[in-house]
Write an enzyme that holds these catalytic residues in place. Structure first.
Site, PDB file in Angstrom:
ATOM      1  N   GLY A 106       0.836  -1.198   0.000  1.00 43.48           N
ATOM      2  CA  GLY A 106       0.000   0.000   0.000  1.00 43.48           C
ATOM      3  C   GLY A 106       0.865   1.240   0.000  1.00 43.48           C
ATOM      4  O   GLY A 106       2.006   1.223  -0.474  1.00 43.48           O
ATOM      5  N   CYS A 107       0.352   2.298   0.553  1.00 49.87           N
ATOM      6  CA  CYS A 107       1.084   3.555   0.608  1.00 49.87           C
ATOM      7  C   CYS A 107       2.372   3.381   1.407  1.00 49.87           C
ATOM      8  O   CYS A 107       2.348   2.923   2.548  1.00 49.87           O
ATOM      9  CB  CYS A 107       0.217   4.636   1.250  1.00 49.87           C
ATOM     10  SG  CYS A 107       1.079   6.204   1.460  1.00 49.87           S
TER      11      CYS A 107
END
EC number: 1.8.4.11
Length: 161
Positions: free
Chosen positions: A11-12
């Site tokens: 993810g981020c």
């Protein structure tokens, strides 16, 4: 001190770096891009899905204080490995769950953790890929939450290993 490296995409990369930096034995980390075909990509290019790269965190750790297996477990505790091409509010292939292994031992350890999770009934769609070139992200992405004082949306989940 026995320094080793690991590369995780979940993810981020802001939140992943924030969590890995606080783990026992981690010496340093850096966010960047890996897994695509564009040399020296920019954030805008990765975000536009034109590079094939994932946002990832390079973790440098002291193998006398922690293990690659322990870092893999932390990796699975800070994101949802069942989600494909995204994490929470971040959607797109650059936010995929992927472990980029640097050698055969890392591959085997990651496979063992994945097998253990599946035995326990967890869905795991994490890719396991040989590492290619890791391209550091722009400076403003490095240690983002330390700079801004914010808190990541990814939090430690307790999975029973």
């Amino acid at each position: 001190m026995k320094l080793e490296k690991a590369i995780f995409a979940c993810g981020c990369f802001w939140g992943a770096q924030h969590q890995f930096e606080r783990a026992k034995g981690v010496i340093r980390s850096e966010v960047g891009y890996i897994g695509g075909d564009k040399e020296n990509p920019t954030y805008q290019e990765v975000k536009a899905h034109t590079t094939g790269h994932a946002e990832a965190t390079l973790v440098e750790f002291d193998a006398e204080e922690t293990t690659y297996t322990d870092l893999c477990k932390l990796f699975f505790e800070i994101h949802d490995p069942a989600q494909i091409d995204g994490q929470g509010p971040d959607i797109g292939p650059q936010y995929r769950s992927e472990i980029f292994y640097l050698n055969e031992a890392q591959k085997q350890q990651a496979e063992a953790v994945i097998a253990l999770l599946r035995e326990k009934g967890y869905e795991v769609n994490t890719r396991l890929t040989p590492a290619t070139v890791f391209w550091p992200a722009e400076d403003y992405h490095q240690h983002y939450y330390d700079k801004t004082g914010g808190e990541p949306y990814c939090h430690i989940r307790v999975r029973k290993f």
